[in-house]
Design a protein around this motif. Structure first.
Motif, mmCIF file in Angstrom:
data_model
loop_
_atom_site.group_PDB
_atom_site.id
_atom_site.type_symbol
_atom_site.label_atom_id
_atom_site.label_comp_id
_atom_site.label_asym_id
_atom_site.label_seq_id
_atom_site.Cartn_x
_atom_site.Cartn_y
_atom_site.Cartn_z
ATOM 1 N N ARG A 1 -6.996 -37.893 -21.049
ATOM 2 C CA ARG A 1 -5.555 -37.690 -21.029
ATOM 3 C C ARG A 1 -5.176 -36.543 -21.970
ATOM 4 N N GLU B 1 -3.237 -37.121 -27.879
ATOM 5 C CA GLU B 1 -2.481 -38.308 -28.275
ATOM 6 C C GLU B 1 -1.254 -37.980 -29.115
ATOM 7 N N GLN C 1 1.868 -37.909 -27.020
ATOM 8 C CA GLN C 1 2.191 -39.043 -26.151
ATOM 9 C C GLN C 1 3.323 -39.886 -26.751
ATOM 10 N N HIS D 1 2.280 -45.711 -24.940
ATOM 11 C CA HIS D 1 0.864 -46.071 -24.998
ATOM 12 C C HIS D 1 0.242 -45.960 -23.613
ATOM 13 N N SER E 1 -7.421 -40.361 -17.009
ATOM 14 C CA SER E 1 -6.171 -39.703 -16.624
ATOM 15 C C SER E 1 -6.001 -39.451 -15.126
ATOM 16 N N ARG F 1 5.632 -39.275 -16.332
ATOM 17 C CA ARG F 1 4.300 -39.361 -16.933
ATOM 18 C C ARG F 1 3.915 -38.046 -17.631
ATOM 19 N N GLY G 1 3.976 -37.253 -21.872
ATOM 20 C CA GLY G 1 2.745 -36.733 -22.454
ATOM 21 C C GLY G 1 1.493 -37.531 -22.175
ATOM 22 N N VAL G 2 1.509 -38.385 -21.166
ATOM 23 C CA VAL G 2 0.335 -39.227 -20.904
ATOM 24 C C VAL G 2 -0.455 -38.793 -19.666
ATOM 25 N N HIS G 3 0.036 -37.777 -18.972
ATOM 26 C CA HIS G 3 -0.684 -37.245 -17.811
ATOM 27 C C HIS G 3 -0.465 -35.753 -17.707
#
Length: 232
Positions: free
Chosen positions: A130, A133, A136, A139, A144, A191, A195-197
């Protein structure tokens, strides 16, 4: 001879005549979308095509963050999560089952469960990390590629559109498809914003979801050809 109960209803409750199944057309659509999904996955893995925009779009999302947008994005991403979409599919399936529409219930539940297996298997296969961190806002666990949110949203919302389609007028169909596209698009883009994808994860998720849904629709169409009496 009357048609089987599963061949008559549309939407989630009202009984209307369904159009004649088109297994060949549906199979062609599934193949085309399957190839598109493979292309999307390949682009994400190799960093070509839309994947070249990943870093820029992530940076732009970080720069565009505001408190209000973040609250909205978190709400949308939770409502569009794989768990939330699975609950929606389960509730729709239960309603259909109680309405004696067991084939449609199996279609919704089966498509959703299958989508979960597909995207989890792909995550394991590609193992893409991903984004960092420190950027992000929520959580996130697991790999990813592809986005599970994007995949599941397409499948669940798309399956409900498929069931509602025959009983709606053209204007209602256009509104229904527009609303579905906006929701699926919003879920996927949150997403990236959170910031998680990477964007290519989301694009691949949309394509994988569309391909899987098309395969389920083709299977449903093939099944209907076996249970629908031929015209004489």
């Amino acid at each position: 001879m009357s048609r089987p109960t599963e061949d008559r209803p549309a939407g989630l409750r009202e009984p209307v005549a369904l159009p004649r199944p088109r297994p060949v057309f549906d199979a062609v659509v599934a193949v085309v979308l399957g190839l598109a999904a493979l292309a999307g996955l390949w682009a994400a893995v190799t960093g070509v095509g839309p994947a070249r925009l990943d870093a820029a779009l992530l940076d732009g999302s970080v720069e565009a963050r505001t408190d209000l947008l973040t609250v909205a994005a978190v709400a949308v991403t939770h409502l569009g999560s794989t768990a939330a979409m699975s609950v929606l599919a389960a509730l729709a399936g239960l309603r259909l089952w109680l309405a004696d529409r067991r084939a449609d219930a199996v279609f919704v539940i089966g498509a959703t469960a299958g989508a979960q297996l597909v995207f989890r298997a792909l995550k394991q296969l590609f193992g893409r990390p991903r984004p960092p961190e420190d950027g992000q806002l929520v959580h996130a666990v697991s790999e990813s590629l592809p986005s599970g949110h994007a995949t599941t949203a397409v499948v669940v919302i798309g399956a409900l559109v498929v069931l509602a389609w025959p009983s709606r007028r053209p204007a209602a169909r256009a509104a229904m498809v527009t609303a579905a596209a906006l929701w699926v698009g919003a879920v996927g883009l949150t997403r990236v914003y959170l910031g998680v994808h990477w964007f290519s994860d989301v694009l691949a998720g949309w394509l994988v979801g569309a391909a899987w849904l098309a395969l389920c629709v083709a299977a449903r169409s093939r099944w209907r050809t076996r249970v629908t009496p031929r015209a004489v």
